[in-house]
Motif scaffolding. Structure first.
Motif, short mmCIF file in Angstrom:
data_model
loop_
_atom_site.label_atom_id
_atom_site.label_comp_id
_atom_site.label_asym_id
_atom_site.label_seq_id
_atom_site.Cartn_x
_atom_site.Cartn_y
_atom_site.Cartn_z
N PRO A 49 -139.98 88.21 -37.57
CA PRO A 49 -140.64 86.90 -37.47
C PRO A 49 -139.76 85.83 -36.81
N VAL A 50 -138.46 85.89 -37.07
CA VAL A 50 -137.55 84.92 -36.46
C VAL A 50 -137.43 85.19 -34.96
N LEU A 51 -137.39 86.48 -34.57
CA LEU A 51 -137.34 86.81 -33.15
C LEU A 51 -138.62 86.37 -32.44
N PHE A 52 -139.75 86.46 -33.13
CA PHE A 52 -141.00 85.95 -32.56
C PHE A 52 -140.91 84.44 -32.35
N LEU A 53 -140.39 83.73 -33.33
CA LEU A 53 -140.18 82.28 -33.20
C LEU A 53 -139.27 81.98 -32.00
N CYS A 54 -138.25 82.79 -31.83
CA CYS A 54 -137.33 82.61 -30.69
C CYS A 54 -138.06 82.79 -29.37
N ARG A 55 -138.98 83.74 -29.33
CA ARG A 55 -139.72 83.99 -28.09
C ARG A 55 -140.62 82.79 -27.75
N ILE A 56 -141.34 82.26 -28.74
CA ILE A 56 -142.27 81.17 -28.43
C ILE A 56 -141.56 79.83 -28.20
#
Length: 95
Positions: A49-56
């Motif tokens: 989930p944190v990596l997804f936040l990093c992507r967006i």
């Protein structure tokens, strides 16, 4: 009683983890200390989930090289994210 100790390395691909570990194992063995490498793969349950936040948010970017796409995490853009990700990797490794 046998004491088991471990050293945990994490980092991006190609940053030199294996080279450092190989030298560390040699040094331990030169000093009569048994050492071995155990490679663990994260399941990314907590980290994802944190990596997804990093992507967006633009901290992670996608780069195409030939027919392959790589994710580059620019964690230096956020000290807080860098701190969180390293501990989430540790949690993902052991749980």
């Amino acid at each position: 009683m046998k004491h088991i100790r471990f050293i945990y390395f994490t980092g991006v691909d190609g940053c030199g983890k294996s080279s450092v570990i190989d030298e560390l194992i040699k040094e331990y063995e030169r000093n009569g200390i048994k050492a071995r490498r155990v490679w663990l793969r994260f399941n990314y349950f907590f980290t994802k989930p944190v990596l997804f936040l990093c992507r967006i948010t633009g901290i992670t970017r996608r780069v195409k090289k030939g027919d392959k796409i790589f994710s580059i995490h620019d964690f230096h853009k956020s000290g807080l994210i860098a701190f969180i990700v390293q501990y989430l990797h540790l949690i993902d490794t052991f749980f």
